[in-house]
Design a protein around this motif. Structure first.
Motif, PDB file in Angstrom:
ATOM      1  N   VAL A 164       8.861   1.064 -15.254  1.00 20.62           N
ATOM      2  CA  VAL A 164       7.607   1.783 -15.047  1.00 20.62           C
ATOM      3  C   VAL A 164       7.529   2.060 -13.552  1.00 20.62           C
ATOM      4  N   GLY A 165       7.322   3.301 -13.191  1.00 19.70           N
ATOM      5  CA  GLY A 165       7.205   3.662 -11.777  1.00 19.70           C
ATOM      6  C   GLY A 165       5.823   4.210 -11.484  1.00 19.70           C
ATOM      7  N   LEU A 166       5.206   3.728 -10.454  1.00 20.00           N
ATOM      8  CA  LEU A 166       3.892   4.192 -10.021  1.00 20.00           C
ATOM      9  C   LEU A 166       3.992   4.623  -8.563  1.00 20.00           C
ATOM     10  N   THR A 167       3.331   5.730  -8.228  1.00 19.39           N
ATOM     11  CA  THR A 167       3.359   6.202  -6.839  1.00 19.39           C
ATOM     12  C   THR A 167       2.028   6.835  -6.473  1.00 19.39           C
ATOM     13  N   THR A 168       1.751   6.837  -5.178  1.00 16.24           N
ATOM     14  CA  THR A 168       0.523   7.450  -4.661  1.00 16.24           C
ATOM     15  C   THR A 168       0.870   8.307  -3.457  1.00 16.24           C
ATOM     16  N   ASN A 169       0.273   9.490  -3.424  1.00 17.57           N
ATOM     17  CA  ASN A 169       0.393  10.350  -2.251  1.00 17.57           C
ATOM     18  C   ASN A 169      -0.912  10.201  -1.478  1.00 17.57           C
ATOM     19  N   GLU A 170      -0.881   9.450  -0.381  1.00 19.71           N
ATOM     20  CA  GLU A 170      -2.095   9.143   0.359  1.00 19.71           C
ATOM     21  C   GLU A 170      -2.708  10.373   1.015  1.00 19.71           C
ATOM     22  N   SER A 171      -1.888  11.349   1.369  1.00 22.04           N
ATOM     23  CA  SER A 171      -2.440  12.533   2.033  1.00 22.04           C
ATOM     24  C   SER A 171      -3.246  13.406   1.081  1.00 22.04           C
ATOM     25  N   THR A 172      -2.886  13.404  -0.214  1.00 25.51           N
ATOM     26  CA  THR A 172      -3.629  14.214  -1.184  1.00 25.51           C
ATOM     27  C   THR A 172      -4.500  13.369  -2.094  1.00 25.51           C
TER      28      THR A 172
END
Length: 157
Positions: A36-44
């Motif tokens: 399971v992969g989770l990611t966040t784009n902090e700029s958007t």
């Protein structure tokens, strides 16, 4: 802002309380997956998840291998970006030089105009002086003639 907190922790609490609400992300996280992969784009402020149970062993890569592949993919774009930045910076510098040159030209034109006006005044004064000199010489010559006539007249007496 944090997919693990929102999709796992918060939805787990709803799931544990009887499942009255949205729990799809939590149940997906708890499914039978190889990863399971989770990611966040902090700029958007956006997040994404990836679930996979049909992973072929030939497609798995380590973090270092992934980073190397990503860097290899990004490198030409970084090179182009750096080149464009150099061109942009040079253009800004050139524009500054052009602006400075235009100011210098304007100053020179102004100085030329002032000098040219002074030259015109000097030429006018020189003409006036030449006229005055001519008039003076004429008057002097006339005065000498008068004096000469008077002397001749005195000698005759």
């Amino acid at each position: 802002s944090d997919p693990l907190d929102g999709w796992y922790t918060a939805e787990k609490a709803v799931y544990d309380a009887g499942g009255n609400g949205v729990t799809g992300h939590y149940t997906n996280c708890m499914g039978d997956y190889d990863y399971v992969g989770l990611t966040t784009n902090e700029s958007t402020g956006t997040s994404a998840a990836d679930f996979n149970s049909a992973r072929e062993s030939g497609t798995q890569v380590s973090v270092d291998e992934f980073e190397a592949a990503l860097n290899s993919y990004v490198a030409p774009y970084e090179t182009a970006l750096n080149s464009a930045k150099v061109t942009y910076d040079q253009t800004v510098a050139d524009q500054s030089a052009i602006t400075a040159a235009k100011q210098t030209i304007a100053g020179c034109k102004n100085a030329y105009t002032k000098a040219n006006n002074k030259v015109k005044k000097i030429k006018k004064i020189n003409k006036q002086l030449a006229k005055a000199k001519k008039a003076y010489q004429k008057a002097l010559k006339a005065s000498r003639k008068k004096t000469s006539h008077k002397k001749k007249a005195k000698h005759k007496k």
